[in-house]
Motif scaffolding. Structure first.
Motif: not given
Lengths: 106, 555
Positions: A84, A86-88, A90-92, B321, B324
């Motif tokens: 979870t 890791a999502d924010p 690695t967001r671009k 992302s 993910d």
């Protein structure tokens, strides 16, 4: 194999340790450490969780087979949090929408 | 030493162990004896009535939806009612039928008998889990009557935090429902660990027990996350805490992470018990041992494990992302490996077997088709690029109905027919059983196959209206839904009639080797007079009972 017994003095010491850790996490939140604050708070929470599990829930007295289910539960929480977070992380940010006036097509 | 190792036909009493005692239905009488019972079999029957009622209710909601979609514009309900109806359909079917159906009814009934136990480990908790299930149903029904919800069963924020409908009560109802699930799963895990009969090692257990055990593990790990998420949502909705509101540091996608961490494994909560039923049916009706016992048993655990790594594929277009999304896409496809192991092993089990095409076996075939078809489309929608096209279209609706509903419904019906003689001591009408089975299958395929085409053609899900070019496929789908409903009603009628007028069944009418058939049909109150001594596997069609008995004596 029972490795230890939870006695009243141990319970009192554990309770005091939990209180100290609670005040510690509150104190750290007042220091303004930025992103490190979250990591420290999570680390303190993990320590508190282990104290509750092993002392107050008497896991320290259990066989390994019974401890295993708690260890697995902990690993599943780690999995949930890791993927979870890791999502924010690695967001671009998408590039801004191009100016319609610059488009070659009407 | 008990001689319960021997099969029914070679026993002194050919009616099965415990046939000299009154069966569990007649052992005690009066309403009080039912409402306060601690007998796992009676609790299973009470759950049976509950899940059938909610299958009917969810089915009526589905028929209303499909009938509304007969025409592109309004047919007979308005858009708001439609929104609430698909939410109620989803919530009823997921939490009140599909998740509890097989474990609480058939798991409760046969699991202890399969293990040679007199009851589950915690009979009072078992009864409590039934009443908590009823309480959750009352809360959900109350919320429905208080206006229902229009969020869909996924309760996505930010809409669900601002919806004027009864979202808070729905969340509380599902939270309470989760408590019931957890209690049942704890009971199953402890019973499997501690109450197996002498000689019943892990690798001799019936495959249904393995499947139920794996399901219980998922429930235990995943359900608290859903409960927590819905409590946060309810707080957000009721008190405006803005936990998922970006303006106050919240993240709407975080809700989806938490929701799907449970709700994707929930798919396996629904389908894994079905795998157990199917494994029993395929072995019993091909009179053969499974092609690989361990492959089926361990792949259940494999699915339970890998099922926890896949939730993000529901969020490919939600702002997840790219990193993910890639990780979740790849991990999601791993489930296909374990599923394929199961499918190939079931098919290989038929080889060299003496196959009899009774109604449960027919449901096995339907299950196989629907599961493989739905599973293959699952691999497709786990592919990010394809999912972008199909996301939130009828393609996804068709996919998850094939897997979840097709899998659960056909296996539930297979189990209902397969264990009917064990539960009630009578046989249903086989010809009507076969006929209704065919009607259910044709109805199902006609309902959902057109929806793949609708979705691929671009028709979004949850929409009240659609362009006219989609109408003929919608008409097909609605016709299929009515046929499916009729098939289910006929199947129910066949079983209800058999309760009173069915022929008396022997203890083991299918000639199965699984241990629940050792007892009388229906079983006596305590299943066995003595704990049985197991000296063979549950699918050993080669070892003679005399040899098994000798081995038990020698031990």
């Amino acid at each position: 194999m029972i490795s230890a017994h939870v006695t009243t003095p141990k319970l009192v010491v554990s309770w005091l340790a939990l209180l100290v850790l609670t005040f510690l996490s509150f104190g750290i939140s007042r220091l303004g450490l930025g992103e490190a604050e979250l990591v420290i708070a999570l680390a303190i929470s993990v320590v508190k969780t282990l104290v509750v599990l092993f002392i107050f829930m008497h896991l320290v007295e259990q066989r390994f087979a019974n401890r295993l289910i708690v260890i697995l539960t902990f690993l599943f929480i780690v999995l949930l949090v890791t993927l979870t977070v890791a999502d924010p992380l690695t967001r671009k940010t998408f590039p801004p929408r191009p100016d319609p006036a610059a488009s070659p097509y009407p | 030493m008990s001689q319960a190792t021997i099969d029914a036909d070679s026993r002194p009493n050919p009616l099965g162990v415990g046939a000299d005692h009154p069966d569990y239905l007649r052992a005690d009488s009066g309403l009080r004896s039912w409402l306060l019972t601690k007998d796992h079999k009676r609790i299973a029957l009470m759950f049976y009535v509950g899940v059938i009622l909610f299958l009917g209710l969810g089915g009526v909601f589905a028929l209303v939806l499909r009938t509304e979609l007969l025409t592109p514009e309004q047919t007979f309900i308005d858009a708001n009612t439609y929104n609430q109806m698909f939410t109620l359909h989803g919530i009823t079917m997921v939490w009140l039928f599909m998740i509890p159906a097989v474990p609480t009814v058939f798991g409760n009934f046969v699991l202890p008998i399969m293990l040679g136990a007199k009851d589950l480990a915690f009979p009072r908790i078992n009864l409590a889990s039934f009443y908590i299930y009823v309480l959750s149903a009352i809360i959900l029904l109350g919320a429905m009557l208080a206006g229902g919800a229009d969020t869909g069963w996924t309760f996505y924020v930010p809409y669900s935090t601002t919806s004027p409908t009864a979202v808070t009560w729905m969340g509380i109802g599902i939270f309470v429902n989760g408590i019931s699930s957890i209690m049942t799963s704890v009971n199953f895990i402890v019973t499997t660990h501690t109450m197996r009969a002498k000689g019943l090692s892990w690798h001799r257990m019936p495959l249904f027990v393995w499947a139920t055990y794996a399901t219980s593990i998922i429930i235990l790990f995943a359900t608290p996350v859903l409960g927590m998420s819905l409590v946060l949502l309810a707080l957000d909705h009721a008190f405006g805490l803005s936990l998922f509101n970006p303006r106050y540091g919240g993240d709407p996608v975080l809700f989806q992470h938490l929701f799907w961490f449970y709700s994707h494994p929930a798919v396996y909560i629904m389908i894994l018990p079905s795998f157990g039923v199917i494994s029993e049916v395929v072995c019993s009706f091909s009179h053969n041992q499974p092609a690989s016992y361990r492959a089926i048993a361990y792949s259940s655990l494999g699915i339970a494990f890998i099922g926890f790594f896949t939730w993000g594929h529901h969020m490919f277009v939600a702002g997840l992302s790219e990193f993910d999304a890639g990780v979740f896409g790849a991990l999601s496809m791993f489930v296909a490996i374990f599923s394929a192991i199961k499918v190939f092993t079931w098919v290989a089990t038929l080889r060299g077997g003496s196959i009899s095409f009774a109604t449960p076996m027919l449901y096995f075939l339907w299950f196989l088709f629907l599961f493989v078809f739905g599973g293959m489309t699952g691999v497709a929608v786990a592919t990010q690029s394809l999912d972008v096209h199909w996301h939130d279209t009828y393609f996804v609706v068709a996919h998850f109905h094939f897997i979840m509903v097709g899998g659960t419904l056909t296996s539930f019906l297979a189990a209902a027919h397969y264990w009917f003689p064990k539960m009630f001591g009578r046989l249903y009408d086989e010809r009507v059983g076969l006929l209704t089975s065919v009607a259910v299958f044709i109805g199902f395929v006609f309902t959902f196959l057109p929806q793949f085409l609708l979705g691929n053609g671009g028709m979004p899900r949850r929409y009240f209206t659609y362009p006219e070019r989609y109408q003929w496929l919608n008409v097909l789908s609605t016709g299929g839904a009515w046929l499916l409903g009729a098939g289910l009603l006929l199947a129910l009628g066949n079983l209800l009639l058999a309760l009173k007028w069915g022929k008396r069944a022997g203890p083991n009418p299918w000639g199965s080797r699984s241990f629940e058939w050792i007892t009388a049909s229906p079983p006596s109150k305590h299943n066995f007079e003595e704990t049985p001594d197991i000296e063979r596997s549950a699918y050993d069609y080669t070892l003679s009972e005399e040899v098994a008995r000798e081995r038990a004596k020698a031990r």
